[in-house]
Design an enzyme around this catalytic site. Structure first.
Site, short mmCIF file in Angstrom:
data_model
loop_
_atom_site.label_atom_id
_atom_site.label_comp_id
_atom_site.label_asym_id
_atom_site.label_seq_id
_atom_site.Cartn_x
_atom_site.Cartn_y
_atom_site.Cartn_z
CB CYS A 40 -0.94 -0.01 1.20
SG CYS A 40 -1.77 -1.61 1.44
CG HIS A 89 -3.57 2.93 0.34
ND1 HIS A 89 -3.70 2.28 -0.86
CD2 HIS A 89 -3.92 2.03 1.31
CE1 HIS A 89 -4.10 1.04 -0.64
NE2 HIS A 89 -4.25 0.87 0.67
CG ASN A 122 -6.96 -1.37 -1.26
OD1 ASN A 122 -5.96 -1.21 -1.94
ND2 ASN A 122 -6.90 -1.46 0.07
#
Length: 332
Positions: free
Chosen positions: A113, A259, A289
């Site tokens: 991430c 993020h 995501n």
């Protein structure tokens, strides 16, 4: 100085909608999934489609969109946790497939991430040291290949995808000073045990964690509660450190692109840090995501729709698997 010169991204053709997902999990509803994680649909890599394939398509989109000659690239970085092979490095394969000169350096780095931000830091260092002038940073993941079919939480969150970013000695956004951090004591909270040297084979082991989720050694596991708490612990001080290192105050920041983990987490961060809603990016609706690619996808969309434009100062950050985190300022 180092600058972002170009950004593109690629999403796989196959799409999994909430309507399709809840057919497998009737105890859920489309509205519940959308409200909880902010995702309406996510793109899924085909069975024979790898992270390397996605990265190649993202890079070729960037070359075409910005009229970039692959021969001008003198370093290639690939951030992925789903490489095509254990060896060789997928970046080496992409050097050949993309027509990048053999005089270019190329390597993979395994980060999730926060990977995009770490890649920008590496690229800036290569340029500052005079090692490279045009660094192609690629981020690509196919996490869905690692998810158990009954893992409704992670299947609702994660989407596959890739992004490409060209970092150069001039461009559209000057890259500022970085804050980077690591806490390996939390490694077990977001992990895939099967396949590495410590656990090369499937063992079928599973157990229930403290949140009531099934933890399977053979598939990706995320301890949502622990990762959420970690994020709330590290992000606020990281934001302050980014401002200090770049000699800025909160009033100087025009926009925040973090993020895209999930809607609830991002909303909590925004409220906790008292950030204006119109300055804070949240949009996972059509991508989910995408791990290391979320920040670049967000920046590209914001540039295309005019949310981010010349003269703006934008804070970016990533946080998650590792556990790791990182952030910087971009001056457009």
């Amino acid at each position: 100085m180092a600058y972002i010169k170009a950004i593109s991204y690629y999403l796989p053709e196959q799409v999994l909608t909430n309507e399709e997902l809840v057919k497998e999990f009737p105890e859920w509803s489309m509205e519940k999934v959308a409200a909880k994680v902010g995702v309406d649909s996510r793109h899924i890599a085909a069975k024979d489609e790898t992270a390397g394939d996605l990265a190649e398509k993202a890079a070729k989109k960037l070359f075409a969109e910005y009229s970039v000659d692959p021969k001008s690239v003198d370093f290639l970085l690939l951030c992925t946790q789903s490489p095509d092979y254990f060896l060789p490095s997928t970046a080496c394969i992409l050097q050949h497939r993309l027509g990048i000169p053999t005089s270019a350096g190329a390597f993979d780095y395994d980060l999730g991430c926060s990977g995009c931000v770490y890649g920008l830091a590496i690229a800036k260092g290569l340029i500052a040291a005079g090692i490279a002038k045009n660094v192609l940073l690629l981020t690509a993941e196919t996490y869905n290949k690692y998810l158990h079919p009954q893992d409704k939480s992670n299947r609702s969150i994660f989407g596959d995808g890739a992004a490409a970013c060209l970092i150069s000695t001039e461009g559209i956004a000057e890259i500022g000073e970085f804050v980077l951090g690591t806490d390996g004591s939390g490694a077990d909270n977001l992990i895939l045990k099967r396949g590495g040297a410590r656990q090369p084979d499937a063992n079928g082991h599973k157990e229930e964690d403290d949140d009531g989720h099934v933890r399977r050694d053979d598939f990706l596991y995320m301890g949502g509660g622990a990762v959420f708490n970690f994020t709330l612990d590290v992000v606020p001080p990281m934001m302050q450190q980014i401002l200090e290192k770049n000699k800025l105050s909160t009033d100087n920041v025009d926009y925040y692109v973090f993020h895209q983990a999930n809607k609830f987490m991002l909303s909590t961060i925004r409220k906790m840090c008292d950030l204006p809603k119109d300055k804070f990016y949240i949009n996972l609706a059509e991508t989910g995501n995408t791990v290391s690619s979320t920040v670049m996808i967000a920046l590209k969309d914001c540039l295309d729709n005019g949310t981010i434009y010349s003269g703006m100062k934008v804070m970016i950050s990533g946080f998650g698997v590792g556990l790791s985190w990182g952030g910087t300022m971009l001056k457009f």
